[in-house]
Design an enzyme around this catalytic site. Structure first.
Site, PDB file in Angstrom:
ATOM      1  N   ALA A 176       0.913  -1.309  -0.021  1.00 45.23           N
ATOM      2  CA  ALA A 176       0.034   0.136  -0.009  1.00 45.23           C
ATOM      3  C   ALA A 176       0.889   1.120  -0.137  1.00 45.23           C
ATOM      4  O   ALA A 176       2.061   1.256   0.616  1.00 45.23           O
ATOM      5  CB  ALA A 176      -1.044  -0.214   1.143  1.00 45.23           C
TER       6      ALA A 176
ATOM      7  N   GLY B  34       0.285  -5.705  -0.052  1.00 47.73           N
ATOM      8  CA  GLY B  34      -0.802  -5.975  -1.386  1.00 47.73           C
ATOM      9  C   GLY B  34       0.551  -6.202  -2.458  1.00 47.73           C
ATOM     10  O   GLY B  34      -0.246  -6.890  -3.503  1.00 47.73           O
TER      11      GLY B  34
ATOM     12  N   GLU C 217      -0.073  -9.802  -2.333  1.00 51.70           N
ATOM     13  CA  GLU C 217      -1.385 -10.315  -2.605  1.00 51.70           C
ATOM     14  C   GLU C 217      -1.504 -10.254  -4.494  1.00 51.70           C
ATOM     15  O   GLU C 217      -2.027 -11.157  -4.734  1.00 51.70           O
ATOM     16  CB  GLU C 217      -2.547  -9.289  -2.165  1.00 51.70           C
ATOM     17  CG  GLU C 217      -2.634  -9.504  -0.677  1.00 51.70           C
ATOM     18  CD  GLU C 217      -3.568  -8.444  -0.028  1.00 51.70           C
ATOM     19  OE1 GLU C 217      -4.467  -8.826   0.532  1.00 51.70           O
ATOM     20  OE2 GLU C 217      -3.189  -7.098  -0.189  1.00 51.70           O
TER      21      GLU C 217
END
Length: 369
Positions: free
Chosen positions: A171, A216, A219
């Site tokens: 992020a 992220g 991810e």
């Protein structure tokens, strides 16, 4: 298209030399960026003088104070060394790009050609923010992924970073801190949707993790079908250390990748793992020692992509559908999904080619029809 960054070892302050080409000397519309060290001293002026001599018939050059390098075909490395043998350079990094430089592009596409035709790379190049998932980065990634959904020419897709030592830092906390609670929730919803779009791409996808893949960033890698990593890479869903939980699919994809008990341990602790341990856990398919150019995972991803490339593309895509959808249902339903995918391959010309090649004892020539 290639870029080479040259560092002049004795100098300190970074400056970027941008050379724009016209119709002579270089490919029209392309730009060469050479990262040099120094401002107004003798050594810097020497580099400038050499660069002028190299490009005096190819266009114009500009000086911009920046450490961000986006680039193109660097035919200047050899000429600079030949024209000024007294200037010592060391090559620190090289990579491929796909076209004329757009300095605001944080994500772009690179289509390989020749024997690698059909392999396409998603290049992440948000250098100043370590490929963190900001609004522009996410928007450009979403647009690019959307354009690939119906591109039958893409047989294998590789996600890689152009930033040394980083895959994706997760992020963009500076941007996130400026969002209201509803804005942050909406943004993360969009991020989750992006990861689902990546996971839903019809062709095999490979994440080449040559550096940090945190939050992220991991991810994003988990949304790919396959992952390669350098031993030196660091991966982790670290959201619990920031008062959050993985919100872009990590809480669902990590357990399906490494098992629920291990996923809970990694998420509860916010632990980071290196490439070798990631391979032991099944988080990545292959882990390799990092090389001097910092792209060992990318090279391994290319090796894997080249192994997939000769296979029948429709069969590979249908196999992906069968496994992905079948894993979400009971085995009886999964068998039905497999049967439907198999039925779609029966009338294809590639299936007929595969049978004919086997009988004639020759390599098949698949066309994706």
């Amino acid at each position: 298209m290639f870029v080479v960054i040259w560092r002049f070892a004795k100098l300190e302050s970074p400056t970027r030399l941008i050379i724009n080409s016209n119709s002579s000397g270089l490919i029209p519309g392309y730009t060469v960026s050479i990262l040099v060290w120094g401002q107004q001293d003798h050594c810097y002026n020497t580099i400038m003088s050499v660069a002028r001599r190299v490009v005096m018939r190819t266009g114009m050059f500009l000086i911009q104070p920046s450490v961000q390098v986006m680039s193109a075909r660097c035919v200047f490395a050899g000429p600079i060394k030949r024209l000024s043998p007294g200037v010592s350079f060391t090559q620190s990094r090289s990579w491929c790009s796909d076209g004329p430089v757009a300095e605001r592009d944080e994500v772009r596409l690179h289509r390989l050609d020749g024997e690698d035709n059909g392999i396409v790379e998603v290049l992440m190049c948000r250098e100043r923010a370590r490929n963190s998932l900001g609004r522009v980065f996410v928007g450009q990634m979403r647009e690019l992924v959307s354009s690939l959904h119906h591109d039958a020419a893409v047989r294998v897709l590789i996600f890689r970073s152009l930033i040394p030592g980083v895959f994706c830092a997760g992020a963009d906390l500076k941007e996130r801190a400026q969002m209201s609670n509803p804005e942050a929730e909406l943004f993360v919803h969009g991020l989750r949707s992006l990861m689902n779009d990546i996971a839903a791409l019809p062709m095999p996808t490979i994440a080449a993790v040559d550096g940090f893949a945190l939050g992220g960033g991991l991810e994003l890698a988990l949304a790919c079908d396959l992952r390669t990593a350098a031993h030196s890479a660091q991966m982790g869903l670290i959201e619990t250390t920031r008062g959050l939980l993985p919100g872009a699919g990590g809480s669902q994809r990590l357990p399906r990748t490494v098992g629920f008990a291990m996923a809970k341990e990694l998420i509860f602790t916010g632990r980071r793992v290196g490439g070798e341990q990631a391979a032991e856990l099944g988080l990545v398919n292959h882990s390799v020692p990092q090389n001097q150019t910092g792209d060992a995972a990318h090279i391994e991803a290319l090796r894997l992509a080249r192994e997939i490339l000769p296979q029948a593309p429709i069969a590979v895509r249908m196999a992906k559908v069968a496994m992905n959808r079948g894993s979400e249902v009971d085995i009886s339903s999964g068998m039905a999904i497999e049967g439907m995918c198999y039925a779609r391959l029966i009338p294809t010309r590639d299936r007929q080619e595969g049978m004919a090649a086997f009988i004639e004892k020759r390599p098949p020539r698949y066309i994706g029809e």
